[in-house]
Design a protein around this motif. Sequence first.
Motif, PDB file in Angstrom:
ATOM      1  N   ALA A   1     -66.414  -5.518 -26.268  1.00 39.92           N
ATOM      2  CA  ALA A   1     -67.193  -5.255 -25.055  1.00 39.92           C
ATOM      3  C   ALA A   1     -68.093  -6.445 -24.728  1.00 39.92           C
ATOM      4  O   ALA A   1     -68.252  -6.823 -23.557  1.00 39.92           O
ATOM      5  CB  ALA A   1     -68.029  -3.986 -25.229  1.00 39.92           C
ATOM      6  N   TYR A   2     -68.665  -7.051 -25.754  1.00 35.17           N
ATOM      7  CA  TYR A   2     -69.504  -8.237 -25.579  1.00 35.17           C
ATOM      8  C   TYR A   2     -68.668  -9.408 -25.052  1.00 35.17           C
ATOM      9  O   TYR A   2     -69.052 -10.085 -24.085  1.00 35.17           O
ATOM     10  CB  TYR A   2     -70.148  -8.586 -26.910  1.00 35.17           C
ATOM     11  N   ALA A   3     -67.518  -9.627 -25.677  1.00 40.35           N
ATOM     12  CA  ALA A   3     -66.663 -10.756 -25.295  1.00 40.35           C
ATOM     13  C   ALA A   3     -66.167 -10.628 -23.858  1.00 40.35           C
ATOM     14  O   ALA A   3     -66.052 -11.632 -23.143  1.00 40.35           O
ATOM     15  CB  ALA A   3     -65.477 -10.861 -26.253  1.00 40.35           C
ATOM     16  N   LEU A   4     -65.869  -9.416 -23.413  1.00 41.21           N
ATOM     17  CA  LEU A   4     -65.397  -9.222 -22.043  1.00 41.21           C
ATOM     18  C   LEU A   4     -66.532  -9.264 -21.027  1.00 41.21           C
ATOM     19  O   LEU A   4     -66.320  -9.629 -19.867  1.00 41.21           O
ATOM     20  CB  LEU A   4     -64.661  -7.882 -21.934  1.00 41.21           C
ATOM     21  N   ALA A   5     -67.734  -8.901 -21.456  1.00 40.54           N
ATOM     22  CA  ALA A   5     -68.870  -8.894 -20.524  1.00 40.54           C
ATOM     23  C   ALA A   5     -69.309 -10.305 -20.160  1.00 40.54           C
ATOM     24  O   ALA A   5     -69.662 -10.571 -18.998  1.00 40.54           O
ATOM     25  CB  ALA A   5     -70.040  -8.115 -21.125  1.00 40.54           C
ATOM     26  N   LEU A   6     -69.311 -11.220 -21.115  1.00 33.53           N
ATOM     27  CA  LEU A   6     -69.881 -12.542 -20.880  1.00 33.53           C
ATOM     28  C   LEU A   6     -69.273 -13.268 -19.680  1.00 33.53           C
ATOM     29  O   LEU A   6     -70.020 -13.743 -18.812  1.00 33.53           O
ATOM     30  CB  LEU A   6     -69.765 -13.405 -22.141  1.00 33.53           C
ATOM     31  N   PRO A   7     -67.948 -13.388 -19.558  1.00 28.47           N
ATOM     32  CA  PRO A   7     -67.427 -14.101 -18.385  1.00 28.47           C
ATOM     33  C   PRO A   7     -67.693 -13.369 -17.077  1.00 28.47           C
ATOM     34  O   PRO A   7     -67.805 -14.007 -16.020  1.00 28.47           O
ATOM     35  CB  PRO A   7     -65.914 -14.201 -18.674  1.00 28.47           C
ATOM     36  N   GLN A   8     -67.822 -12.053 -17.123  1.00 27.16           N
ATOM     37  CA  GLN A   8     -68.082 -11.303 -15.891  1.00 27.16           C
ATOM     38  C   GLN A   8     -69.508 -11.502 -15.391  1.00 27.16           C
ATOM     39  O   GLN A   8     -69.772 -11.381 -14.199  1.00 27.16           O
ATOM     40  CB  GLN A   8     -67.792  -9.822 -16.122  1.00 27.16           C
ATOM     41  N   LEU A   9     -70.422 -11.819 -16.302  1.00 29.50           N
ATOM     42  CA  LEU A   9     -71.803 -12.059 -15.888  1.00 29.50           C
ATOM     43  C   LEU A   9     -71.929 -13.315 -15.044  1.00 29.50           C
ATOM     44  O   LEU A   9     -72.871 -13.448 -14.261  1.00 29.50           O
ATOM     45  CB  LEU A   9     -72.704 -12.196 -17.122  1.00 29.50           C
ATOM     46  N   SER A  10     -71.002 -14.240 -15.194  1.00 27.80           N
ATOM     47  CA  SER A  10     -71.084 -15.540 -14.525  1.00 27.80           C
ATOM     48  C   SER A  10     -70.375 -15.570 -13.190  1.00 27.80           C
ATOM     49  O   SER A  10     -70.133 -16.652 -12.648  1.00 27.80           O
ATOM     50  CB  SER A  10     -70.498 -16.622 -15.449  1.00 27.80           C
ATOM     51  N   GLN A  11     -70.047 -14.422 -12.640  1.00 26.84           N
ATOM     52  CA  GLN A  11     -69.350 -14.342 -11.355  1.00 26.84           C
ATOM     53  C   GLN A  11     -70.257 -13.659 -10.334  1.00 26.84           C
ATOM     54  O   GLN A  11     -70.214 -12.438 -10.157  1.00 26.84           O
ATOM     55  CB  GLN A  11     -68.041 -13.577 -11.509  1.00 26.84           C
ATOM     56  N   PRO A  12     -71.133 -14.431  -9.641  1.00 28.36           N
ATOM     57  CA  PRO A  12     -72.105 -13.828  -8.728  1.00 28.36           C
ATOM     58  C   PRO A  12     -71.472 -13.054  -7.584  1.00 28.36           C
ATOM     59  O   PRO A  12     -72.082 -12.145  -7.030  1.00 28.36           O
ATOM     60  CB  PRO A  12     -72.897 -15.046  -8.205  1.00 28.36           C
ATOM     61  N   GLU A  13     -70.230 -13.396  -7.242  1.00 26.48           N
ATOM     62  CA  GLU A  13     -69.560 -12.682  -6.149  1.00 26.48           C
ATOM     63  C   GLU A  13     -69.031 -11.328  -6.594  1.00 26.48           C
ATOM     64  O   GLU A  13     -68.578 -10.530  -5.769  1.00 26.48           O
ATOM     65  CB  GLU A  13     -68.407 -13.528  -5.591  1.00 26.48           C
ATOM     66  N   GLU A  14     -69.088 -11.039  -7.887  1.00 22.24           N
ATOM     67  CA  GLU A  14     -68.600  -9.769  -8.425  1.00 22.24           C
ATOM     68  C   GLU A  14     -69.737  -9.037  -9.136  1.00 22.24           C
ATOM     69  O   GLU A  14     -69.639  -8.696 -10.315  1.00 22.24           O
ATOM     70  CB  GLU A  14     -67.437 -10.032  -9.396  1.00 22.24           C
ATOM     71  N   GLN A  15     -70.803  -8.783  -8.398  1.00 23.12           N
ATOM     72  CA  GLN A  15     -71.982  -8.180  -9.009  1.00 23.12           C
ATOM     73  C   GLN A  15     -71.710  -6.775  -9.554  1.00 23.12           C
ATOM     74  O   GLN A  15     -72.243  -6.387 -10.590  1.00 23.12           O
ATOM     75  CB  GLN A  15     -73.126  -8.135  -7.996  1.00 23.12           C
ATOM     76  N   GLN A  16     -70.882  -6.017  -8.851  1.00 21.57           N
ATOM     77  CA  GLN A  16     -70.612  -4.655  -9.320  1.00 21.57           C
ATOM     78  C   GLN A  16     -69.849  -4.678 -10.639  1.00 21.57           C
ATOM     79  O   GLN A  16     -70.124  -3.873 -11.543  1.00 21.57           O
ATOM     80  CB  GLN A  16     -69.832  -3.859  -8.272  1.00 21.57           C
ATOM     81  N   ALA A  17     -68.899  -5.595 -10.760  1.00 20.80           N
ATOM     82  CA  ALA A  17     -68.158  -5.725 -12.016  1.00 20.80           C
ATOM     83  C   ALA A  17     -69.083  -6.171 -13.147  1.00 20.80           C
ATOM     84  O   ALA A  17     -68.966  -5.714 -14.284  1.00 20.80           O
ATOM     85  CB  ALA A  17     -67.005  -6.712 -11.853  1.00 20.80           C
ATOM     86  N   ALA A  18     -70.027  -7.062 -12.833  1.00 20.64           N
ATOM     87  CA  ALA A  18     -70.976  -7.514 -13.846  1.00 20.64           C
ATOM     88  C   ALA A  18     -71.867  -6.365 -14.296  1.00 20.64           C
ATOM     89  O   ALA A  18     -72.126  -6.195 -15.498  1.00 20.64           O
ATOM     90  CB  ALA A  18     -71.825  -8.660 -13.292  1.00 20.64           C
ATOM     91  N   GLN A  19     -72.339  -5.556 -13.353  1.00 18.80           N
ATOM     92  CA  GLN A  19     -73.170  -4.412 -13.721  1.00 18.80           C
ATOM     93  C   GLN A  19     -72.374  -3.393 -14.542  1.00 18.80           C
ATOM     94  O   GLN A  19     -72.896  -2.811 -15.497  1.00 18.80           O
ATOM     95  CB  GLN A  19     -73.728  -3.749 -12.452  1.00 18.80           C
ATOM     96  N   ALA A  20     -71.116  -3.181 -14.192  1.00 22.72           N
ATOM     97  CA  ALA A  20     -70.272  -2.264 -14.964  1.00 22.72           C
ATOM     98  C   ALA A  20     -70.071  -2.775 -16.385  1.00 22.72           C
ATOM     99  O   ALA A  20     -70.068  -2.001 -17.346  1.00 22.72           O
ATOM    100  CB  ALA A  20     -68.923  -2.086 -14.269  1.00 22.72           C
ATOM    101  N   ALA A  21     -69.925  -4.099 -16.535  1.00 26.19           N
ATOM    102  CA  ALA A  21     -69.756  -4.681 -17.871  1.00 26.19           C
ATOM    103  C   ALA A  21     -71.018  -4.494 -18.709  1.00 26.19           C
ATOM    104  O   ALA A  21     -70.945  -4.197 -19.912  1.00 26.19           O
ATOM    105  CB  ALA A  21     -69.412  -6.166 -17.753  1.00 26.19           C
TER     106      ALA A  21
END
Length: 263
Positions: free
Chosen positions: A125-145
């Motif tokens: 879960a940690y490994a998958l969350a990190l790259p999603q945090l760096s995508q400002p255009e995908e804020q909902q995906a980052a919050q879900a992660a």
Amino acid sequence: MAARAAAPQQHAYVLHHYDWSETSLVLELFTREHGRIAVVAKGAKRPYSQLRGVLLPFMRLNVGLSKPSKLQEQGVAEVQTLRSAEWLGGATLPAGAALFSGYYLNELLMKFLPRHDPHPQLFDAYALALPQLSQPEEQQAAQAALRAFELRLLADCGLLPELSVLATTQQDLQAETLYTLSADSGVQLPAYEAPQLRGRHWVALQAALLHGSVAALQQACEQCCTDHGAALKAVLRALLQYHLGQRPLRTREVLVEAQKLLN
């Protein structure tokens, strides 16, 4: 005397580091096989050290450690020696708000996980969350992660109540009824103003946790974020703080202060 054989290599992330001497560091690593461990990186602070450029937060590493001594195996000593570290590619340091989110995950791991307690699903879960945090255009995906990581952390630490039944009666939740979550008991009908999710969302989160797939858990969290994003965040943050007690989250305090300066 023959040299001590090295232990098998393993994937790891650097959570934190401390100065150990003028030239060396003690690292807190999060590994998939052994959970959170402390290692000594001898000479890592020297300008010519090959370790210097890779021992950074949020970078997935392949590390080689010294084989535990008999004292370590008996629990007398915990610290092993870092023999090698290789960056496996992928995302590097996030920037902006994503950097605070990354340090927030690291702080949760440091405060909730004892050493040598493996949690492979939480590592994923940690490994998958990190790259999603760096995508400002995908804020909902980052919050879900972030929410998926928080849920997995609470569940793996035995701190998450059963989410698919009413705590007082153990009856199944009604799909469209709104429920809240009490830290010391479980899912309840709201008797006061509190963050609430519909029954179907609580059930979906529980099912995803039991399934064990990080992608499934993130998908369930993303659906919750679409319908009740602020509520899910508030519920999980309150639950985490309840179990932290008087220990504040430093990363959250720093982010609040930074936001005040920008406003």
